[in-house]
Structures are given as C-alpha cells and as structure tokens.
Scaffold this motif. Structure first.
Motif, PDB file in Angstrom:
ATOM      1  N   LEU A   1      43.482  96.286   3.208  1.00 20.06           N
ATOM      2  CA  LEU A   1      44.731  95.317   2.900  1.00 20.06           C
ATOM      3  C   LEU A   1      45.551  94.984   4.036  1.00 20.06           C
ATOM      4  CD1 LEU A   1      45.522  93.329   0.593  1.00 20.06           C
ATOM      5  CD2 LEU A   1      47.085  95.221  -0.021  1.00 20.06           C
ATOM      6  N   PHE A   2      45.944  95.992   4.503  1.00 21.21           N
ATOM      7  CA  PHE A   2      46.951  95.970   5.826  1.00 21.21           C
ATOM      8  C   PHE A   2      46.436  95.053   6.925  1.00 21.21           C
ATOM      9  CE2 PHE A   2      48.579  97.875   9.787  1.00 21.21           C
ATOM     10  CZ  PHE A   2      49.936  97.570   9.595  1.00 21.21           C
ATOM     11  N   TYR A   3      45.064  95.682   7.546  1.00 15.02           N
ATOM     12  CA  TYR A   3      44.574  94.877   8.558  1.00 15.02           C
ATOM     13  C   TYR A   3      44.247  93.535   8.265  1.00 15.02           C
ATOM     14  CZ  TYR A   3      44.705  99.368  11.015  1.00 15.02           C
ATOM     15  OH  TYR A   3      45.068 100.644  11.649  1.00 15.02           O
ATOM     16  N   SER A   4      43.706  93.199   7.139  1.00 15.90           N
ATOM     17  CA  SER A   4      43.477  91.904   6.726  1.00 15.90           C
ATOM     18  C   SER A   4      44.525  90.734   6.617  1.00 15.90           C
ATOM     19  CB  SER A   4      42.573  92.082   5.335  1.00 15.90           C
ATOM     20  OG  SER A   4      41.402  92.627   5.303  1.00 15.90           O
ATOM     21  N   SER A   5      45.805  91.356   6.803  1.00 10.84           N
ATOM     22  CA  SER A   5      46.907  90.490   6.570  1.00 10.84           C
ATOM     23  C   SER A   5      47.738  90.596   7.639  1.00 10.84           C
ATOM     24  CB  SER A   5      47.785  90.731   5.254  1.00 10.84           C
ATOM     25  OG  SER A   5      47.946  92.260   5.215  1.00 10.84           O
ATOM     26  N   LEU A   6      47.569  91.638   8.649  1.00 11.42           N
ATOM     27  CA  LEU A   6      48.573  91.982   9.590  1.00 11.42           C
ATOM     28  C   LEU A   6      48.584  90.590  10.543  1.00 11.42           C
ATOM     29  CD1 LEU A   6      50.641  93.702  11.358  1.00 11.42           C
ATOM     30  CD2 LEU A   6      48.345  94.677  12.002  1.00 11.42           C
ATOM     31  N   PHE A   7      47.491  90.286  11.328  1.00 12.27           N
ATOM     32  CA  PHE A   7      47.236  89.151  12.295  1.00 12.27           C
ATOM     33  C   PHE A   7      47.714  87.825  11.650  1.00 12.27           C
ATOM     34  CE2 PHE A   7      44.552  92.747  13.113  1.00 12.27           C
ATOM     35  CZ  PHE A   7      44.841  93.004  14.646  1.00 12.27           C
ATOM     36  N   ALA A   8      47.717  87.751  10.544  1.00  9.62           N
ATOM     37  CA  ALA A   8      48.244  86.513  10.122  1.00  9.62           C
ATOM     38  C   ALA A   8      49.862  86.489  10.106  1.00  9.62           C
ATOM     39  CB  ALA A   8      47.820  86.214   8.634  1.00  9.62           C
ATOM     40  N   LEU A   9      50.205  87.676   9.542  1.00 11.57           N
ATOM     41  CA  LEU A   9      51.812  87.979   9.785  1.00 11.57           C
ATOM     42  C   LEU A   9      52.385  87.853  11.404  1.00 11.57           C
ATOM     43  CD1 LEU A   9      54.364  88.591   8.747  1.00 11.57           C
ATOM     44  CD2 LEU A   9      53.803  90.966   8.770  1.00 11.57           C
ATOM     45  N   ILE A  10      51.421  88.483  12.407  1.00 12.71           N
ATOM     46  CA  ILE A  10      51.789  88.361  13.514  1.00 12.71           C
ATOM     47  C   ILE A  10      51.981  87.030  13.946  1.00 12.71           C
ATOM     48  CG2 ILE A  10      51.153  88.900  16.197  1.00 12.71           C
ATOM     49  CD1 ILE A  10      49.975  91.427  14.874  1.00 12.71           C
ATOM     50  N   ALA A  11      51.011  86.121  13.782  1.00 13.69           N
ATOM     51  CA  ALA A  11      50.813  84.629  14.048  1.00 13.69           C
ATOM     52  C   ALA A  11      51.997  83.921  13.353  1.00 13.69           C
ATOM     53  CB  ALA A  11      49.552  84.192  13.511  1.00 13.69           C
ATOM     54  N   ASP A  12      52.508  84.237  12.055  1.00 16.79           N
ATOM     55  CA  ASP A  12      53.496  83.661  11.572  1.00 16.79           C
ATOM     56  C   ASP A  12      54.730  83.781  12.250  1.00 16.79           C
ATOM     57  OD1 ASP A  12      51.792  82.229   9.697  1.00 16.79           O
ATOM     58  OD2 ASP A  12      52.652  82.943   8.171  1.00 16.79           O
ATOM     59  N   VAL A  13      55.097  85.104  12.639  1.00 16.85           N
ATOM     60  CA  VAL A  13      56.494  85.532  13.267  1.00 16.85           C
ATOM     61  C   VAL A  13      56.688  84.880  14.492  1.00 16.85           C
ATOM     62  CG1 VAL A  13      57.607  87.589  14.106  1.00 16.85           C
ATOM     63  CG2 VAL A  13      56.583  87.696  11.962  1.00 16.85           C
ATOM     64  N   ALA A  14      55.294  84.977  15.289  1.00 21.76           N
ATOM     65  CA  ALA A  14      55.483  84.407  16.674  1.00 21.76           C
ATOM     66  C   ALA A  14      55.634  82.761  16.877  1.00 21.76           C
ATOM     67  CB  ALA A  14      53.949  84.735  17.328  1.00 21.76           C
ATOM     68  N   GLY A  15      55.155  82.135  15.703  1.00 19.32           N
ATOM     69  CA  GLY A  15      55.674  80.725  15.754  1.00 19.32           C
ATOM     70  C   GLY A  15      54.392  79.838  16.398  1.00 19.32           C
ATOM     71  N   ASP A  16      54.738  78.728  16.752  1.00 14.50           N
ATOM     72  CA  ASP A  16      53.736  77.796  17.348  1.00 14.50           C
ATOM     73  C   ASP A  16      53.707  77.936  18.929  1.00 14.50           C
ATOM     74  OD1 ASP A  16      52.047  75.613  17.649  1.00 14.50           O
ATOM     75  OD2 ASP A  16      53.477  74.063  17.465  1.00 14.50           O
ATOM     76  N   VAL A  17      53.021  79.270  19.209  1.00 13.62           N
ATOM     77  CA  VAL A  17      52.740  79.387  20.514  1.00 13.62           C
ATOM     78  C   VAL A  17      51.353  80.091  20.650  1.00 13.62           C
ATOM     79  CG1 VAL A  17      55.266  79.690  21.182  1.00 13.62           C
ATOM     80  CG2 VAL A  17      53.925  81.797  20.591  1.00 13.62           C
ATOM     81  N   PRO A  18      50.770  80.256  21.757  1.00 12.14           N
ATOM     82  CA  PRO A  18      49.512  80.856  22.001  1.00 12.14           C
ATOM     83  C   PRO A  18      49.596  82.535  21.331  1.00 12.14           C
ATOM     84  CG  PRO A  18      49.864  79.730  23.964  1.00 12.14           C
ATOM     85  CD  PRO A  18      51.142  79.480  23.033  1.00 12.14           C
ATOM     86  N   LYS A  19      48.788  82.920  20.925  1.00  9.23           N
ATOM     87  CA  LYS A  19      49.118  84.068  20.242  1.00  9.23           C
ATOM     88  C   LYS A  19      48.530  85.543  20.911  1.00  9.23           C
ATOM     89  CE  LYS A  19      50.640  81.995  16.597  1.00  9.23           C
ATOM     90  NZ  LYS A  19      50.161  80.636  16.844  1.00  9.23           N
TER      91      LYS A  19
END
Length: 395
Positions: free
Chosen positions: A108-126
């Motif tokens: 559950l953690f790994y399946s949601s972690l990268f979406a959270l990283i993307a959301d926190v980073a904002g509209d930039v290349p990830k």
C-alpha cells in the motif's frame, strides 16, 4: 526546496531507518524470538509477501479517489500494526497475521508513495524529486541496518525486540509527519476518473515489464550477494555487509550528481544506460571467478560501484517516466500498477538465486540477459510513449 518536500524527505528517512532496523531480521526474529522452525517461519513470511501482491489495484483506486497523502499515512499505520503483531506473536497463526499486515502495508505504501512525491513536487519534472527521495531512503535504510547490528551486539537476542519496538515507533512518527506537515503543492484539479485502464495501455504495460527486468537485478543483488560471496566463493563473513555499506554510501550521496551528469540524456536513453551498467555488473561479477582469492574482496567492492551507478542512473528516471506517462485522471492506478515491476521481481529473485545450486554462472547470465533485453526493449518502446514524458530533463 519547500517545507513540505523537506518534511517528506525526513519522514521517508525515518520510515526507512525503521525498515532497515527490522526487515532484514524478520525471519531471524521469528525463529529466535518467536521460536518457530525455519520451514514454518519462511512459509509464514512468504505468505505475507504474496498477500501484498493483491493490494496495488485497490491502492491505485484509493489514491485516485482520496489523494495519495491519506493512503500513505494509512499504509504507515498498517505497517505499524503489522510490526506490533510481530511483537505479540507466539505461534504460526499470529506470525502469518503479522506478515500479512506488514506485507499489505508495504505494498500500500509503495503503491501510493510516488503519487505523493509527484504531488508535493508540483508541476515540475519529477526526476530530481525522485532522486532526492532515493537518497533519503537509501541513507535511512543503511543507517537502520547498522543500528540493528549495534542493538544485537549490545543486547544479544533482546536486541531483536528493541529493533522491532523502534521500528513501530518510526512508522508512527513518519505517519504523523506526513499527516500534519506534508502538503501537496497547489495544482489544477485532476480530471474525474474515467474507464482508462492500465491493461489496455500496451506501451505502459511494456514499461512495467521492462522495468521489472531491471528490478530483478536490484533484488538479485540484495538476496544473491551473500549467497555468492559466502557459499560459492567462501569469502570473508564481513564482505557482504561491507558491500552493502558501499552501496548505501554511494546511493545516499550520488543521486543528484548522477542526474546532473546524465542531464543531456532523455529518460529512455538514461534508463537504457542504467540497464547496460547492470549487464556490465553481471559480467564483471562473474569475472571474479578468475581472480585470485586474496584479491576478490577488493574486486567485488569495485564491482559494486558499477551496480550503484546503474541504480543511480535508472531508478529516478524510471519513476519519473512512469509518472509522466500515466494519464492524469488515472495516475494513482497507473503508478500502483507500476509497482508490480518490483514486487514480482522481489518474488522471483530468490528462485534465481537458488540456481547457484546448479552452477556458479547461470544466475549471473540470466540476470545479465534480462538487463540486455531491457535495454533493447526500451529503445523500441520510446517512440510509443508520450513525447512529453520522454523529453530531456530540464535542470
């Protein structure tokens, strides 16, 4: 770097510190503290890993409906519950329950972690945010592993319980930081979820498959290195741990440097380069059989640098490409499905390592061929993915 990004890096460092404390000791804990025979203990822990494979589809839907932050917090609390169940276990049934809770929480953690990283980073290349997360997690896990060794040295068998207790605490602290400090960057609302399905997106399925070939190298390194060094080469007992320390140091500090050095490459070319480095690592490692025994430790430590370079080049670009190629309205489901590349590799790696019982070269050839196939397949896949997902990284 924003406050939320710093807080997320701290939370993930804390989380992985706890994982480094206990996860490598889980099987030994069940045999030495709970008192189960190794056969029962291995079966129980394997059940937990297998049960976790059912989680990603559910996790992806939860992310798309509730947002990744809520799911990550829930995953950390579920892992804390699993670790707590281990602390209370005194038989096979309790160990199975603990393993299932912990395995489901991890997936559950790994399946949601990268979406959270993307959301926190904002509209930039990830690419850079993923590289920074990789550095924080590698450092936390390595420090946790070293600390567990200290606990076992100081407290003996009681050290297993101390490591488990601290692991529970780190999950709770990390969950609190994510819940109360981490905030996603402001962004346009996502489109409403539609019927867009991963199974209908053949290029994305190919990306998962090819990334899984890379993931096999990762898990083969972790599981197979001690077997190869100790059982086949009859090397010194300190060597596998030292190899892991070298990897931890390089990956903890080299993520953003590797990104800068390869900034002129697009994501596909960088991933192909990482796959080629893994194939080279397999070839170099197999060459140790021709090296005189006194020189083998230094040789294998040098070979680890080739492996680390492949990890640093491939890892962040793989995650960034998976995130960018996913449809916005189904990003949670796509990134959750992408984790199968690594969970399936985690299940297959012990079987590949078991081939050492057949010959000393067969596992290396198999993993190296997979890396070569990944490099070739990525070259053909690139034109079929969205151009904006493959374009060169802007630093």
């Amino acid at each position: 770097m924003t406050r939320s990004r710093v807080a997320l890096l701290c939370a993930l460092g804390i989380d992985n510190f706890g994982s480094g404390l206990f996860l490598p000791l889980a099987l030994v804990y069940v045999t030495r503290v709970v008192g189960l025979p190794l056969a029962f203990a291995g079966t129980a822990v394997t059940l937990g890993t297998t049960a976790g494979l059912l989680v990603p589809p559910l996790a992806g839907r939860l992310v798309d409906r509730m947002g990744p932050r809520v799911v990550v917090v829930g995953a950390q609390l579920l892992q804390a519950a699993g670790a707590g169940a281990y602390a209370l276990a005194d038989g096979v049934v309790e160990v199975v329950i603990a393993a299932v809770l912990l395995g489901a929480g991890q997936q559950l953690f790994y399946s949601s972690l990268f979406a959270l990283i993307a959301d926190v980073a904002g509209d930039v290349p990830k690419d850079r945010p993923f590289a920074e997360v990789g550095m924080a997690r590698a450092g936390g896990f390595g420090l946790g592993g070293l600390t567990s060794s200290v606990f076992l040295t100081w407290y003996g068998n009681a050290g297993y319980g101390v490591a488990l207790a601290v692991d529970i605490g780190t999950f709770l602290v990390a969950a609190a930081v994510v819940a109360f400090v981490v905030r996603p960057a402001a962004r346009a609302p996502r489109p409403a979820p539609t019927g867009t399905g991963v199974l209908r997106n053949r290029p994305y399925l190919a990306l998962i498959l090819l990334s899984g070939m890379f993931g096999l190298s990762l898990d083969f390194f972790l599981v197979g290195t001690p077997v190869f060094v100790l059982d086949l080469l009859h090397g010194p007992t300190w060597l596998p741990g030292t190899i892991l320390v070298v990897l931890t140091v390089v990956t903890s500090f080299g993520g953003t440097l590797a990104l800068r050095l390869t900034r002129r490459l697009n994501r596909i070319d960088a991933m192909r380069g990482g796959s080629a480095l893994f194939a080279a690592w397999c070839l170099v490692s197999l060459g140790v059989l021709l090296v005189p025994a006194p020189w083998r430790p230094a040789y294998l430590l040098a070979a680890t640098l080739v492996y680390a370079a492949g990890d640093l080049v491939f890892g962040p670009r793989s995650g960034a490409l998976a995130e960018a190629a996913a449809p916005p309205e189904a990003k949670g489901r796509y990134l959750a499905a992408f984790q199968y590349a690594f969970t399936v590799a985690q299940v297959l790696a012990p079987a590949v390592v078991a081939l050492f019982s057949v010959s000393s070269w067969l596992p290396w050839v198999l993993v190296g061929v997979c890396a070569c196939l990944a490099a070739a397949g990525l070259g053909r896949l690139g034109p079929r993915l969205p151009a904006e997902a493959v374009t060169p990284i802007q630093s």
